[in-house]
Structure formats: structure tokens, C-alpha cells
Scaffold this motif. Structure first.
Motif, PDB file in Angstrom:
ATOM      1  N   LEU A 147      -7.234  20.292 -29.190  1.00 28.03           N
ATOM      2  CA  LEU A 147      -6.228  19.967 -28.183  1.00 28.03           C
ATOM      3  C   LEU A 147      -5.333  21.175 -27.972  1.00 28.03           C
ATOM      4  N   ARG A 162      -3.257  16.005 -19.271  1.00 28.66           N
ATOM      5  CA  ARG A 162      -2.325  14.873 -19.165  1.00 28.66           C
ATOM      6  C   ARG A 162      -0.916  15.433 -19.263  1.00 28.66           C
ATOM      7  N   ALA A 279      -0.956  18.103 -22.128  1.00 28.89           N
ATOM      8  CA  ALA A 279      -2.011  18.084 -23.139  1.00 28.89           C
ATOM      9  C   ALA A 279      -3.304  18.463 -22.430  1.00 28.89           C
ATOM     10  N   TRP A 281      -7.594  19.227 -22.935  1.00 26.53           N
ATOM     11  CA  TRP A 281      -8.743  19.057 -23.827  1.00 26.53           C
ATOM     12  C   TRP A 281     -10.046  19.138 -23.037  1.00 26.53           C
ATOM     13  N   HIS A 291      -9.744  11.104 -31.039  1.00 25.99           N
ATOM     14  CA  HIS A 291      -9.065  12.066 -30.169  1.00 25.99           C
ATOM     15  C   HIS A 291      -8.180  11.346 -29.159  1.00 25.99           C
ATOM     16  N   ARG A 295      -4.164  11.938 -28.668  1.00 30.58           N
ATOM     17  CA  ARG A 295      -3.537  12.223 -27.371  1.00 30.58           C
ATOM     18  C   ARG A 295      -2.418  11.232 -27.083  1.00 30.58           C
TER      19      ARG A 295
END
Length: 307
Positions: A147, A162, A279, A281, A291, A295
Motif C-alpha cells: 500500500l 481511495r 491510499a 494499491w 488487504h 485499507r
């Protein structure tokens, strides 16, 4: 593999185990006639009779005996691979190390709160923060980091993001700095003091310089450091100024972080664009339950700190 039918493997496993067409049909929920047709297909596929009549029972051919040592394991593996993925998650027993790439500001102000939140529900999880020298998406693609937290500055089209919170730039100086005698800092007065530049790449020029030059002004930059938190420490000990994200001043979880470190903020005399911290990924982790949980924890901490 156009001619391969994995259903034949399941049928062969049942026939070898039952050594009976009727028993195999019952095991698979098929009619006896359907199982007989399947046996014919298996004979055609393998080139072997597989099961032969011996009185009132069926016996395995030598080749079928050989297959009986391999087929059960293969059938189990096929069933395991082709069944729906297990998305269950047991946080109290989850043992995993998540590698997170984030700036020093996030680490200093939010990593502690994130760690405490994670430990409450997943005590065996470890968070490993690593330096963020650039915005290259390669480590996300390669899986060396799980991440990333920061400004989205990658052109990689597949990367997922996000938004965590909104941020903007402010000026910062030591408490008692002479520039604070003005209610509103003018751009001319701002330019009189040297500035610490925080730059991951070591490049000293920033949009502040362009704004100053548009007014016919320049400002000394006697030192360039890699992180905003480095700049804040230097500013607290000198008459230099710095431009930092507003989030570095503190938040609801770490109130008055700047004041506790001998710093005071002020509004910059030139407009700089606001930005968002996100965030980031790779999509291969979209449906990974561990995961997804991480998050959600990062989002919850970020929103608690910067509502």
C-alpha cells in the motif's frame, strides 16, 4: 487443451475408487447409463479398457491400477483450484506483514494511531513502513509494497486509489519569529527570509519560486532536506521559513503537533493548489480480504484525524 474435459477426471476418480459403474454413478449423482457413457469416453481418451468384467465384479487393468495412485490427488487438487475462493478472514489469528510506503508526515502523525487500531483487532499483524523516495508505481506492480499513502502522481492506468483526506500548503516558522508581527504576511516580507525546501528528489525549485518571481522577488534557499518533518525541525531552530502540508501541523489525534515542536503556522502570501492524500494499491489486491481490511483501517484513522 480443447479436448480436455476435467469432468472426466472426477468420473475416473469415482470409477477407480468404487470399481463399479453403479457405485460411481451413485457417488456422482448420475444415472447408470450416463456413467457407462462416461466410461466409454474415458476408454477412448486413455486408450485403455480401465475396468474389466471378472465374474460379477469389475477389476482394474494394470494401467488403471497405476492411475489409481495418481488420480485421487489430482482430483482433489482440481476441486481445490476450481472452487470459489475463500474470502473469510480471521483477524485474531491473522499473521501478516504489510509493507506501506508513506511520507514521514503520515508516519509521524498517524502511524501510531493506525498501529494501535490494528493491534486491537489483529494483534499478530505487523506494519512495515518504508521510505518513499519517489512516486514510481513499480513496487506496487511488483508486490514489494502492499500500500502507498500520499499524492497520486503515477500514470499507471491500472492502479487503484481511495481518497483519505484533503490537504493544502501553509507557511511555518518558529514561535516568536519576527515575520509574525504582521497580521497578514505580505509576499515582500516573506521573501526577506530564507526558506527550507523539502524535496524527495533534492530539486530546490518549487512553485513558491515561480510565484515570487512573478512579483519580481527571489528568496534564498540555503538548505534542501528530504522530508517535511526535517524542514520543521530546522525551522524550529532558526529564522528560516518552510512550506508544509497543513496536515503536518497536527490533527484531532495529535493536536497541536506543530506548537509542541516550537512552530507556528501562517497563511502563505501566494496561492498554491490544494491536493488530496490517497491510499494507492495494485488491483490484484482488490479482493484480498486482509488487504481490504487494512485499507478500511487506514481510511478510518485518516477520517478520524482529518474529518
Amino acid at each position: 487443451m480443447q479436448n480436455v474435459d476435467l469432468n472426466l477426471l472426477v468420473a475416473l476418480d469415482a470409477l477407480l475408487a468404487e470399481r463399479s459403474v453403479t457405485g460411481a454413478a451413485r457417488r456422482l449423482g448420475l444415472s447408470v447409463s450416463a456413467m457407462s457413457r462416461t466410461l466409454t469416453r474415458l476408454r477412448n481418451a486413455t486408450g485403455d479398457r480401465l475396468l474389466l468384467q471378472a465374474g460379477r465384479t469389475l477389476v482394474l487393468t494394470p494401467y488403471a491400477e497405476q492411475l489409481s495412485q495418481q488420480v485421487p490427488l489430482l482430483a482433489r487438487e482440481v476441486r481445490t483450484v476450481l472452487r470459489p475462493a475463500d474470502r473469510s478472514l480471521s483477524l485474531d489469528t491473522l499473521e501478516q506483514c504489510f509493507t506501506i510506503r508513506a511520507g514521514e508526515g503520515f508516519i509521524d502523525l498517524l502511524a501510531g494511531a493506525l498501529t494501535e487500531r490494528v493491534r486491537q483487532t489483529a494483534p499478530r499483524v505487523q506494519l512495515r513502513f518504508v521510505p518513499k523516495p519517489d512516486w514510481d508505481a513499480g513496487p506496487l506492480r511488483e508486490g514489494t509494497i502492499d500500500l502507498e499513502i500520499g499524492i497520486v502522481q503515477t500514470s499507471a492506468p491500472e492502479i487503484r486509489t481511495r481518497r483519505l483526506f484533503h490537504d493544502r500548503y501553509v507557511g511555518v516558522c518558529r514561535i516568536g519569529h519576527p515575520i509574525l508581527t504582521e497580521t497578514h504576511v505580505s509576499i515582500e516580507r516573506y521573501a526577506q527570509y530564507g526558506r527550507v525546501v523539502a524535496s524527495r528528489t533534492g530539486y530546490a525549485r518549487t512553485p513558491v519560486d515561480a510565484a515570487l518571481e512573478s512579483q519580481g522577488l527571489t528568496q534564498q534557499v540555503p538548505i534542501v532536506v528530504p522530508a517535511y518533518t526535517n524542514a520543521m525541525q530546522i525551522v524550529a531552530q532558526t529564522n528560516l521559513l518552510a512550506v508544509i502540508p497543513h496536515s503536518c501541523l497536527g490533527n484531532r489525534l495529535t493536536p497541536d503537533y506543530a506548537g509542541a515542536n516550537g512552530l507556528q503556522s501562517f497563511e502563505l502570501p501566494m496561492p498554491l493548489p490544494a491536493f488530496h492524500i490517497s491510499a494507492i494499491w495494485h488491483p490484484r489486491l482488490d479482493n484480498d480480504p486482509a488487504h481490504a481490511w487494512l485499507r478500511a483501517e487506514v481510511l478510518a484513522v485518516s477520517q478520524a484525524a482529518y474529518p
